[in-house]
Design a protein around this motif. Structure first.
Motif, PDB file in Angstrom:
ATOM      1  N   UNK A   1     -16.469  42.975 -16.633  1.00 26.84           N
ATOM      2  CA  UNK A   1     -17.753  42.270 -16.839  1.00 26.84           C
ATOM      3  C   UNK A   1     -18.893  43.132 -16.187  1.00 26.84           C
ATOM      4  N   UNK A   2     -20.069  42.892 -16.867  1.00 27.85           N
ATOM      5  CA  UNK A   2     -21.202  43.789 -16.318  1.00 27.85           C
ATOM      6  C   UNK A   2     -21.623  42.808 -15.279  1.00 27.85           C
ATOM      7  N   UNK A   3     -22.341  43.339 -14.203  1.00 26.92           N
ATOM      8  CA  UNK A   3     -23.116  42.564 -13.242  1.00 26.92           C
ATOM      9  C   UNK A   3     -23.953  41.428 -13.571  1.00 26.92           C
ATOM     10  N   UNK A   4     -24.896  41.712 -14.828  1.00 24.56           N
ATOM     11  CA  UNK A   4     -25.603  40.686 -15.285  1.00 24.56           C
ATOM     12  C   UNK A   4     -24.901  39.448 -15.973  1.00 24.56           C
ATOM     13  N   UNK A   5     -23.717  39.914 -16.485  1.00 18.48           N
ATOM     14  CA  UNK A   5     -22.804  38.921 -16.985  1.00 18.48           C
ATOM     15  C   UNK A   5     -22.698  37.637 -15.705  1.00 18.48           C
ATOM     16  N   UNK A   6     -22.320  38.092 -14.658  1.00 18.63           N
ATOM     17  CA  UNK A   6     -22.018  37.312 -13.465  1.00 18.63           C
ATOM     18  C   UNK A   6     -23.219  36.547 -13.094  1.00 18.63           C
ATOM     19  N   UNK A   7     -24.312  37.268 -12.994  1.00 16.52           N
ATOM     20  CA  UNK A   7     -25.585  36.635 -12.821  1.00 16.52           C
ATOM     21  C   UNK A   7     -26.010  35.451 -13.491  1.00 16.52           C
ATOM     22  N   UNK A   8     -25.983  35.743 -15.060  1.00 16.09           N
ATOM     23  CA  UNK A   8     -26.133  34.815 -15.852  1.00 16.09           C
ATOM     24  C   UNK A   8     -25.342  33.535 -16.023  1.00 16.09           C
ATOM     25  N   UNK A   9     -24.075  33.797 -15.685  1.00 19.37           N
ATOM     26  CA  UNK A   9     -23.122  32.747 -15.564  1.00 19.37           C
ATOM     27  C   UNK A   9     -23.447  31.717 -14.472  1.00 19.37           C
ATOM     28  N   UNK A  10     -24.166  32.335 -13.317  1.00 18.91           N
ATOM     29  CA  UNK A  10     -24.489  31.292 -12.283  1.00 18.91           C
ATOM     30  C   UNK A  10     -25.831  30.751 -12.416  1.00 18.91           C
ATOM     31  N   UNK A  11     -26.848  31.564 -13.131  1.00 17.18           N
ATOM     32  CA  UNK A  11     -28.151  31.167 -13.221  1.00 17.18           C
ATOM     33  C   UNK A  11     -28.528  30.195 -14.447  1.00 17.18           C
ATOM     34  N   UNK A  12     -27.799  30.579 -15.544  1.00 22.45           N
ATOM     35  CA  UNK A  12     -28.432  30.212 -16.869  1.00 22.45           C
ATOM     36  C   UNK A  12     -27.979  28.451 -16.899  1.00 22.45           C
ATOM     37  N   UNK A  13     -26.801  27.945 -16.575  1.00 25.60           N
ATOM     38  CA  UNK A  13     -26.751  26.454 -16.594  1.00 25.60           C
ATOM     39  C   UNK A  13     -27.786  25.789 -15.932  1.00 25.60           C
ATOM     40  N   UNK A  14     -28.015  26.020 -14.781  1.00 23.45           N
ATOM     41  CA  UNK A  14     -29.032  25.210 -13.968  1.00 23.45           C
ATOM     42  C   UNK A  14     -30.409  25.216 -14.729  1.00 23.45           C
ATOM     43  N   UNK A  15     -30.879  26.460 -15.304  1.00 20.30           N
ATOM     44  CA  UNK A  15     -32.054  26.699 -15.622  1.00 20.30           C
ATOM     45  C   UNK A  15     -31.907  25.641 -17.397  1.00 20.30           C
ATOM     46  N   UNK A  16     -30.931  25.859 -17.899  1.00 24.40           N
ATOM     47  CA  UNK A  16     -30.743  24.986 -19.105  1.00 24.40           C
ATOM     48  C   UNK A  16     -30.724  23.438 -18.860  1.00 24.40           C
ATOM     49  N   UNK A  17     -30.250  23.166 -17.969  1.00 22.29           N
ATOM     50  CA  UNK A  17     -30.094  21.801 -17.473  1.00 22.29           C
ATOM     51  C   UNK A  17     -31.492  21.249 -17.151  1.00 22.29           C
ATOM     52  N   UNK A  18     -32.200  22.181 -16.296  1.00 24.99           N
ATOM     53  CA  UNK A  18     -33.644  21.765 -16.052  1.00 24.99           C
ATOM     54  C   UNK A  18     -34.460  21.586 -17.277  1.00 24.99           C
ATOM     55  N   UNK A  19     -34.418  22.632 -18.036  1.00 25.62           N
ATOM     56  CA  UNK A  19     -35.115  22.600 -19.097  1.00 25.62           C
ATOM     57  C   UNK A  19     -35.095  21.175 -20.005  1.00 25.62           C
ATOM     58  N   UNK A  20     -33.729  20.896 -20.098  1.00 24.78           N
ATOM     59  CA  UNK A  20     -33.340  19.512 -20.730  1.00 24.78           C
ATOM     60  C   UNK A  20     -34.013  18.484 -20.112  1.00 24.78           C
ATOM     61  N   UNK A  21     -33.717  18.323 -18.773  1.00 24.41           N
ATOM     62  CA  UNK A  21     -34.524  17.261 -18.196  1.00 24.41           C
ATOM     63  C   UNK A  21     -35.947  16.927 -18.264  1.00 24.41           C
ATOM     64  N   UNK A  22     -36.519  18.375 -18.316  1.00 25.22           N
ATOM     65  CA  UNK A  22     -38.044  18.451 -18.450  1.00 25.22           C
ATOM     66  C   UNK A  22     -38.353  17.806 -19.634  1.00 25.22           C
ATOM     67  N   UNK A  23     -37.704  18.299 -20.807  1.00 20.63           N
ATOM     68  CA  UNK A  23     -37.946  17.722 -22.061  1.00 20.63           C
ATOM     69  C   UNK A  23     -37.490  16.271 -22.285  1.00 20.63           C
ATOM     70  N   UNK A  24     -36.776  15.683 -21.630  1.00 21.65           N
ATOM     71  CA  UNK A  24     -36.321  14.351 -21.525  1.00 21.65           C
ATOM     72  C   UNK A  24     -37.666  13.425 -21.059  1.00 21.65           C
ATOM     73  N   UNK A  25     -38.164  14.004 -19.818  1.00 18.63           N
ATOM     74  CA  UNK A  25     -39.052  13.471 -19.224  1.00 18.63           C
ATOM     75  C   UNK A  25     -40.477  13.560 -20.170  1.00 18.63           C
TER      76      UNK A  25
END
Length: 105
Positions: free
Chosen positions: A1-25
């Protein structure tokens, strides 16, 4: 795995969830046609999250575990690419819907 893959696996889900929450609001606060556009954007973001986490990630993990290409690697790659295209389409639709909602607000 590339280092950026590990970073994306950690960072992307919370950001996607936050975007969904903001869209719901935002959907809840919007009125008129803008509400329907924000709802469409919310559903698109949820579909993006599902396609990424439930469909694409397992294929990516499977491929990452290979020490050499599997006999059916082309089928796995084709499946991943179709999902990636679907995810791209859903993302564009969500962006257009949210931009439309913002324009009507």
């Amino acid at each position: 795995h590339r280092p950026e893959d590990k970073l994306l696996r950690k960072v992307l889900p919370p950001f996607m969830i936050a975007a969904i929450v903001l869209l719901v609001v935002t959907t809840g606060l919007a009125r008129g046609p803008a509400r329907w556009l924000y709802l469409a954007a919310t559903l698109a973001a949820m579909a993006d999250f599902w396609i990424t986490g439930a469909r694409m990630a397992p294929i990516s993990r499977k491929i990452a575990a290979w020490t050499q290409p599997a006999p059916d690697w082309m089928r796995e790659r084709a499946k991943w690419q179709k999902l990636h295209s679907a995810r791209g389409g859903v993302t564009v639709l969500g962006f257009v819907a949210s931009a439309g909602g913002l324009a009507m607000a």
